[in-house]
Design a protein around this motif. Structure first.
Motif, PDB file in Angstrom:
ATOM      1  N   GLN A 160       0.830  -1.200   0.000  1.00  0.00           N
ATOM      2  CA  GLN A 160       0.000   0.000   0.000  1.00  0.00           C
ATOM      3  C   GLN A 160       0.869   1.258   0.000  1.00  0.00           C
ATOM      4  N   ARG A 161       1.960   1.230   0.759  1.00  0.00           N
ATOM      5  CA  ARG A 161       2.882   2.374   0.756  1.00  0.00           C
ATOM      6  C   ARG A 161       3.486   2.572  -0.631  1.00  0.00           C
ATOM      7  N   GLN A 162       3.776   1.457  -1.301  1.00  0.00           N
ATOM      8  CA  GLN A 162       4.343   1.576  -2.640  1.00  0.00           C
ATOM      9  C   GLN A 162       3.373   2.263  -3.595  1.00  0.00           C
ATOM     10  N   ARG A 163       2.079   1.986  -3.448  1.00  0.00           N
ATOM     11  CA  ARG A 163       1.087   2.646  -4.288  1.00  0.00           C
ATOM     12  C   ARG A 163       1.029   4.146  -3.998  1.00  0.00           C
ATOM     13  N   VAL A 164       1.197   4.530  -2.741  1.00  0.00           N
ATOM     14  CA  VAL A 164       1.244   5.951  -2.398  1.00  0.00           C
ATOM     15  C   VAL A 164       2.467   6.603  -3.043  1.00  0.00           C
ATOM     16  N   ARG A 165       3.599   5.925  -2.999  1.00  0.00           N
ATOM     17  CA  ARG A 165       4.825   6.465  -3.590  1.00  0.00           C
ATOM     18  C   ARG A 165       4.683   6.581  -5.108  1.00  0.00           C
ATOM     19  N   LEU A 166       4.043   5.609  -5.728  1.00  0.00           N
ATOM     20  CA  LEU A 166       3.792   5.687  -7.164  1.00  0.00           C
ATOM     21  C   LEU A 166       2.864   6.863  -7.478  1.00  0.00           C
ATOM     22  N   ALA A 167       1.860   7.060  -6.631  1.00  0.00           N
ATOM     23  CA  ALA A 167       0.941   8.193  -6.838  1.00  0.00           C
ATOM     24  C   ALA A 167       1.705   9.508  -6.823  1.00  0.00           C
ATOM     25  N   MET A 168       2.677   9.645  -5.955  1.00  0.00           N
ATOM     26  CA  MET A 168       3.460  10.873  -5.874  1.00  0.00           C
ATOM     27  C   MET A 168       4.322  11.069  -7.124  1.00  0.00           C
ATOM     28  N   ALA A 169       4.731   9.974  -7.758  1.00  0.00           N
ATOM     29  CA  ALA A 169       5.522  10.080  -8.981  1.00  0.00           C
ATOM     30  C   ALA A 169       4.678  10.503 -10.182  1.00  0.00           C
ATOM     31  N   PHE A 170       3.403  10.115 -10.179  1.00  0.00           N
ATOM     32  CA  PHE A 170       2.525  10.400 -11.318  1.00  0.00           C
ATOM     33  C   PHE A 170       1.628  11.631 -11.102  1.00  0.00           C
ATOM     34  N   LEU A 171       1.576  12.150  -9.897  1.00  0.00           N
ATOM     35  CA  LEU A 171       0.582  13.145  -9.503  1.00  0.00           C
ATOM     36  C   LEU A 171       0.552  14.375 -10.406  1.00  0.00           C
ATOM     37  N   HIS A 172       1.712  14.928 -10.751  1.00  0.00           N
ATOM     38  CA  HIS A 172       1.774  16.182 -11.492  1.00  0.00           C
ATOM     39  C   HIS A 172       1.771  15.981 -13.012  1.00  0.00           C
ATOM     40  N   GLU A 173       1.397  14.772 -13.456  1.00  0.00           N
ATOM     41  CA  GLU A 173       1.339  14.438 -14.880  1.00  0.00           C
ATOM     42  C   GLU A 173       2.646  14.767 -15.611  1.00  0.00           C
ATOM     43  N   PRO A 174       3.740  14.176 -15.156  1.00  0.00           N
ATOM     44  CA  PRO A 174       5.032  14.432 -15.813  1.00  0.00           C
ATOM     45  C   PRO A 174       5.083  13.814 -17.204  1.00  0.00           C
ATOM     46  N   ASP A 175       5.989  14.315 -18.019  1.00  0.00           N
ATOM     47  CA  ASP A 175       6.196  13.742 -19.349  1.00  0.00           C
ATOM     48  C   ASP A 175       7.062  12.489 -19.280  1.00  0.00           C
ATOM     49  N   LEU A 176       7.993  12.472 -18.337  1.00  0.00           N
ATOM     50  CA  LEU A 176       8.910  11.343 -18.177  1.00  0.00           C
ATOM     51  C   LEU A 176       8.816  10.837 -16.747  1.00  0.00           C
ATOM     52  N   VAL A 177       8.587   9.533 -16.590  1.00  0.00           N
ATOM     53  CA  VAL A 177       8.549   8.922 -15.263  1.00  0.00           C
ATOM     54  C   VAL A 177       9.697   7.927 -15.156  1.00  0.00           C
ATOM     55  N   LEU A 178      10.510   8.081 -14.120  1.00  0.00           N
ATOM     56  CA  LEU A 178      11.665   7.225 -13.878  1.00  0.00           C
ATOM     57  C   LEU A 178      11.388   6.409 -12.628  1.00  0.00           C
ATOM     58  N   LEU A 179      11.336   5.081 -12.777  1.00  0.00           N
ATOM     59  CA  LEU A 179      10.901   4.201 -11.696  1.00  0.00           C
ATOM     60  C   LEU A 179      11.997   3.203 -11.342  1.00  0.00           C
ATOM     61  N   ASP A 180      12.401   3.219 -10.086  1.00  0.00           N
ATOM     62  CA  ASP A 180      13.433   2.300  -9.608  1.00  0.00           C
ATOM     63  C   ASP A 180      12.755   1.174  -8.831  1.00  0.00           C
ATOM     64  N   GLU A 181      12.754  -0.016  -9.409  1.00  0.00           N
ATOM     65  CA  GLU A 181      12.112  -1.211  -8.839  1.00  0.00           C
ATOM     66  C   GLU A 181      10.655  -0.923  -8.438  1.00  0.00           C
ATOM     67  N   PRO A 182       9.821  -0.543  -9.402  1.00  0.00           N
ATOM     68  CA  PRO A 182       8.448  -0.124  -9.088  1.00  0.00           C
ATOM     69  C   PRO A 182       7.534  -1.229  -8.595  1.00  0.00           C
ATOM     70  N   LEU A 183       7.851  -2.492  -8.879  1.00  0.00           N
ATOM     71  CA  LEU A 183       6.955  -3.578  -8.488  1.00  0.00           C
ATOM     72  C   LEU A 183       7.197  -4.091  -7.069  1.00  0.00           C
ATOM     73  N   ASN A 184       8.146  -3.485  -6.366  1.00  0.00           N
ATOM     74  CA  ASN A 184       8.439  -3.946  -5.005  1.00  0.00           C
ATOM     75  C   ASN A 184       7.181  -3.974  -4.137  1.00  0.00           C
ATOM     76  N   SER A 185       6.878  -5.143  -3.580  1.00  0.00           N
ATOM     77  CA  SER A 185       5.775  -5.362  -2.628  1.00  0.00           C
ATOM     78  C   SER A 185       4.385  -5.234  -3.231  1.00  0.00           C
TER      79      SER A 185
END
Length: 237
Positions: A160-185
């Motif tokens: 659930q925390r990982q989903r919150v962290r992903l939300a923070m990465a996508f929140l501002h509708e960036p053009d480029l998203v850089l994800l380090d081990e996004p599937l963790n947990s």
């Protein structure tokens, strides 16, 4: 005063094919050493609009270092990085507005803040202004966070925390998203939500780079690269 608009003359030229368009992210000759240990040795990375790129490699090969350089968080010893013509240091504010970044692990969270307060804080940091409520509402729906909004982060599971962290990465509708081990947990539901968020990103012309020791199963990558001995090689299908 009356303004008369004139239609632009029609052009017979066809739009440039995708292969001829400038890449969204362009990294050239990236070199980095930590003390006497050379991690990156002239890395070349080009990421086109609307694409998903996976970077795999053994632990310690420099995947996180490369991602942080592309995010503008640390400087390379040599080489250059550009995001649609922007330099990560010379054009720092404009560059950061267009990048979303997910660090590995569970960093960037405050244990006693609720999910709602995390998203509001991040929207303010991202200078979304009047767009803040709509951006939060959209992100909550995209990552199914409504049941978690009023829960403190230290009461959530790792997934659930990982989903919150992903939300923070996508929140501002960036053009480029850089994800380090996004599937963790992440469970199957979390994985599906991430795939949906990536599809929305590429659908509007954005792109993502995902780093992990092995290719993240279930994500439809357009390209898979391997980082080894400081250089990237592309895996052929």
């Amino acid at each position: 005063m009356t303004t008369v608009s004139r239609a632009a003359p029609e052009s017979s030229a066809s739009p440039a094919p995708e292969t001829e368009r400038a890449p969204l992210l362009d990294a050239r000759g990236i070199a980095k050493a930590w003390g006497a240990r050379r991690v990156l040795a002239g890395v070349e990375l080009s990421v086109g609009r609307g694409t998903l790129v996976a970077i795999t490699g053994a632990n310690g090969t420099g995947k996180t270092t490369l991602l942080r350089i592309c995010a503008g968080l640390i400087a390379a010893d040599a080489g250059r990085v550009g995001l649609d013509g922007l330099d990560p240091h010379r054009d720092r504010a404009a560059y950061q507005r267009r990048v979303g970044f997910l660090a590995a692990g569970d960093r960037g969270l405050y244990a006693r803040l609720t999910t709602r307060r995390h998203l509001d804080l991040w929207a303010r940091v991202s200078l979304l202004g009047r767009r803040r409520p709509a951006a939060i509402e959209r992100t909550v729906a995209d990552l199914d966070l409504d049941p978690l909004l009023d829960q403190r982060l230290d009461r959530l599971s790792m997934g659930q925390r990982q989903r919150v962290r992903l939300a923070m990465a996508f929140l501002h509708e960036p053009d480029l998203v850089l994800l380090d081990e996004p599937l963790n947990s992440l469970d199957d539901h979390g994985r599906e939500l991430l795939v949906g968020a990536l599809a929305a990103l590429t659908g509007r012309g954005g792109a993502a780079v995902c780093c992990s020791p092995a290719a993240a199963a279930g994500i439809p990558f357009d390209r898979t690269l391997t980082l080894d001995r400081g250089r990237l090689t592309e895996r052929t299908r």
